[in-house]
Design a protein around this motif. Structure first.
Motif, short mmCIF file in Angstrom:
data_model
loop_
_atom_site.label_atom_id
_atom_site.label_comp_id
_atom_site.label_asym_id
_atom_site.label_seq_id
_atom_site.Cartn_x
_atom_site.Cartn_y
_atom_site.Cartn_z
N ASP A 35 0.83 -1.21 0.00
CA ASP A 35 0.00 0.00 0.00
C ASP A 35 0.86 1.26 0.00
O ASP A 35 0.54 2.25 -0.68
N ASP A 36 1.96 1.24 0.77
CA ASP A 36 2.88 2.39 0.78
C ASP A 36 3.43 2.63 -0.62
O ASP A 36 3.47 3.78 -1.10
N ASP A 39 0.85 4.16 -2.72
CA ASP A 39 0.64 5.57 -2.36
C ASP A 39 1.69 6.50 -2.95
O ASP A 39 1.40 7.65 -3.27
#
Length: 166
Positions: A35-36, A39
């Protein structure tokens, strides 16, 4: 190795700015998640998987991250002899010869000089108009004292065809 080099080694240099802009360093790296990565702009699933696998290979300890070696030599110091030679009378030749014929004369001169330079363990660095820039001692050195000697002999060595014409 810095993070930009590490990304280049993975073929993912396009994310260099994203890592820099998001202040991702070796200490943060083990904590990154899919997810990082999403992002910060790593949209392709394959790229995220590749990055996560490479991060896991680094280990969870930030100290295991590759760091530049302190004091490691990155270059070799050596003596280099440089020789520049050009075709005597080329200006006069250019006034007398057709441009295509002059090009052939200069090309033959370049080939001859390159052959002579190579015969004395030299390296042709650059052709500059009717001139030739040659290095002796590069890319390999044949000995500190032989580099100047090789360049001297190359500069006065007549081409093989000259000897056969006598």
């Amino acid at each position: 190795m810095d993070i930009a080099e590490w990304l280049r080694s993975l073929g993912l240099e396009r994310y260099e700015a994203a890592f820099r802009d998001n202040e991702i360093d070796w200490a943060v790296m083990p904590e990154l998640t899919a997810d990082d990565l999403k992002d910060i702009g790593v949209a392709a699933v394959g790229h995220r998987r590749k990055l996560l696998a490479a991060i896991a290979a680094l280990g969870s300890d930030a100290d295991a991250a590759p760091e530049p070696a302190v004091g490691a030599p990155t270059a070799e110091r050596r003596q280099l002899t440089v020789m520049f030679c050009d075709l005597v009378g080329s200006t006069e030749l250019s006034a007398r010869l057709d441009p295509e014929d002059l090009r052939e004369v200069i090309a033959a001169y370049h080939r001859t000089v390159a052959e002579i330079v190579a015969g004395f363990d030299g390296f042709v660095a650059k052709y500059m108009g009717d001139g030739v820039l040659a290095y002796f001692g590069y890319p390999r050195s044949v000995g500190l004292m032989s580099n100047p000697s090789s360049s001297k002999h190359a500069s006065v060595s007549p081409p093989g065809w000259w000897w056969s014409a006598i």
